[in-house]
Design a protein around this motif. Structure first.
Motif, PDB file in Angstrom:
ATOM      1  N   ASP A 155       0.821  -1.213   0.000  1.00 17.16           N
ATOM      2  CA  ASP A 155       0.000   0.000   0.000  1.00 17.16           C
ATOM      3  C   ASP A 155       0.855   1.263   0.000  1.00 17.16           C
ATOM      4  O   ASP A 155       0.402   2.325  -0.436  1.00 17.16           O
ATOM      5  CB  ASP A 155      -0.944  -0.006   1.206  1.00 17.16           C
ATOM      6  N   THR A 190       1.530   3.553  -3.174  1.00 10.35           N
ATOM      7  CA  THR A 190       0.641   4.658  -3.523  1.00 10.35           C
ATOM      8  C   THR A 190       1.238   6.000  -3.099  1.00 10.35           C
ATOM      9  O   THR A 190       1.030   7.014  -3.761  1.00 10.35           O
ATOM     10  CB  THR A 190      -0.730   4.467  -2.853  1.00 10.35           C
ATOM     11  N   GLN A 249       3.690   7.082  -5.747  1.00  7.25           N
ATOM     12  CA  GLN A 249       2.961   7.521  -6.933  1.00  7.25           C
ATOM     13  C   GLN A 249       2.320   8.892  -6.720  1.00  7.25           C
ATOM     14  O   GLN A 249       2.285   9.721  -7.638  1.00  7.25           O
ATOM     15  CB  GLN A 249       1.899   6.486  -7.289  1.00  7.25           C
ATOM     16  N   ALA A 250       1.840   9.148  -5.513  1.00  5.58           N
ATOM     17  CA  ALA A 250       1.217  10.442  -5.223  1.00  5.58           C
ATOM     18  C   ALA A 250       2.232  11.572  -5.312  1.00  5.58           C
ATOM     19  O   ALA A 250       1.928  12.659  -5.828  1.00  5.58           O
ATOM     20  CB  ALA A 250       0.572  10.408  -3.830  1.00  5.58           C
ATOM     21  N   ASN A 270      -3.368  15.657   1.701  1.00  3.21           N
ATOM     22  CA  ASN A 270      -3.614  14.367   1.057  1.00  3.21           C
ATOM     23  C   ASN A 270      -5.038  14.216   0.553  1.00  3.21           C
ATOM     24  O   ASN A 270      -5.432  13.129   0.136  1.00  3.21           O
ATOM     25  CB  ASN A 270      -3.280  13.225   2.018  1.00  3.21           C
ATOM     26  N   THR A 329      -3.338  10.230  -1.700  1.00  4.93           N
ATOM     27  CA  THR A 329      -3.032   8.839  -1.328  1.00  4.93           C
ATOM     28  C   THR A 329      -4.268   7.992  -1.073  1.00  4.93           C
ATOM     29  O   THR A 329      -4.165   6.774  -0.947  1.00  4.93           O
ATOM     30  CB  THR A 329      -2.130   8.818  -0.077  1.00  4.93           C
ATOM     31  N   LYS A 377       0.345   5.588   4.650  1.00  2.00           N
ATOM     32  CA  LYS A 377       0.842   6.079   3.365  1.00  2.00           C
ATOM     33  C   LYS A 377       0.692   7.590   3.202  1.00  2.00           C
ATOM     34  O   LYS A 377       1.490   8.201   2.492  1.00  2.00           O
ATOM     35  CB  LYS A 377       0.176   5.339   2.206  1.00  2.00           C
TER      36      LYS A 377
END
Length: 316
Positions: free
Chosen positions: A51, A54, A57-58, A184, A202, A214
């Motif tokens: 997890d 992510t 990637q964010a 976020n 996220t 995350k």
């Protein structure tokens, strides 16, 4: 009459539905993890680890917005401004961490990295209930540190709605500081309140609402990226070498010695002599050895180049 074992519907169903459907993604329930407490240890560990991807990637998706923040902050710091961090809970602690690590890593003056956390220093280790809910405390902390036009305030809030952070941002802007916001959740007040908004989208957490997971990881990566990019642009590295490291213990002294040898090709004896003469200033020692200068001469040359080793060496 309600039948046995049949769930009772609240009288105010609209209020009940609103409580269940918080619009912030970080507060959402992730249905794919509904059986989390039944997983075997290896599967549980893999779930948490996977997890975290992510978060990476964010931050990748936010690269352009982080770049704008770097470009806007750089001239203020070049004029002597400060990095000021404002957050609560996990977000506040991550700000404290980033501010603290700038000094040993880049010799950034500690007075120019100011962490503000809801509830004060006690909140670093202990939750100070209610402190994050008071915007006026954020305003007071910013006034107390006398933020000004050359300063950069980085507000960090996973929710994007934390009153303490919003108060700090509002006061910082009123005092002329540049404001950067890390949140976020899209469309939140923090992102609309700052000069440089950075969305780290996220989504829902494995453990619902636990933004130390995350969301916190994404904040850590973003803060690392933002502050490190600024330090590089300010001449705190030579190539990718940490030439402004503070050699405050045996480990860091050994690192300083390796850095000087790597940058100059000098043997251990020459590198150690240069470090001793420069009071363990890696950057000065590198310029000394590469240009055949004394420590004072190398220091003057660096001063003339605004601390940029490559410029001081004539390799712009």
């Amino acid at each position: 009459m309600t039948r046995p074992h049949e769930p009772t519907v609240p009288q105010n169903s609209a209020r009940h539905d609103a409580a269940l459907h918080d619009p912030r993604a970080t507060e959402a329930f992730a249905p794919q993890h509904a059986a989390l407490d039944t997983l075997a240890p290896l599967e549980l560990v893999r779930t948490f680890v996977d997890d975290q991807l992510t978060a990476v990637q964010a931050v990748q998706a936010a690269a352009e917005h982080l770049t704008r923040a770097v470009e806007a902050a750089l001239p203020r710091l070049e004029r002597g401004g400060r990095l000021i961090y404002a957050g609560a809970g996990t977000s506040g602690r991550l700000g404290v961490l980033d501010a603290t690590e700038l000094t040993p890593t880049f010799s950034w003056p500690p007075e120019r990295a100011v962490p503000l956390i809801a509830g004060g220093e006690a909140a670093i280790r202990t939750a100070v209930e209610g402190a994050e809910d008071r915007a006026e405390l954020g305003e007071q902390d910013v006034r107390a540190c006398r933020a000004g036009p050359d300063d950069v305030l980085i507000g960090v809030a996973a929710s994007g709605t934390t009153p303490y952070v919003l108060g700090a941002v509002r006061q910082a802007r009123a005092q002329g500081a540049l404001t950067v916001g890390l949140a976020n959740n899209p469309g939140t007040p923090l992102l609309s309140a700052v000069d440089c908004p950075v969305l780290l989208d996220t989504g829902a957490e494995v453990v619902s609402g636990s933004t130390r997971l995350k969301a916190g990881t994404a904040q850590k990566i973003a803060l690392n990226t933002l502050s490190s990019a600024l330090m590089v642009r300010l001449g705190k590295v030579y190539g990718n070498l940490m030439v402004d490291v503070k050699a405050t213990n045996l480990k860091l002294e050994a690192r300083a010695l390796r850095l000087v040898r790597h940058a100059t090709g000098a043997d251990e004896h020459a590198a150690r002599n240069a470090l001793t003469a420069s009071q363990w200033n890696v950057k000065v020692a590198v310029v000394m050895l590469k240009l055949g200068l004394s420590a004072p001469e190398a220091a003057l040359r660096l001063d003339a180049a605004n601390g940029h080793a490559r410029a001081a060496l004539g390799k712009i």
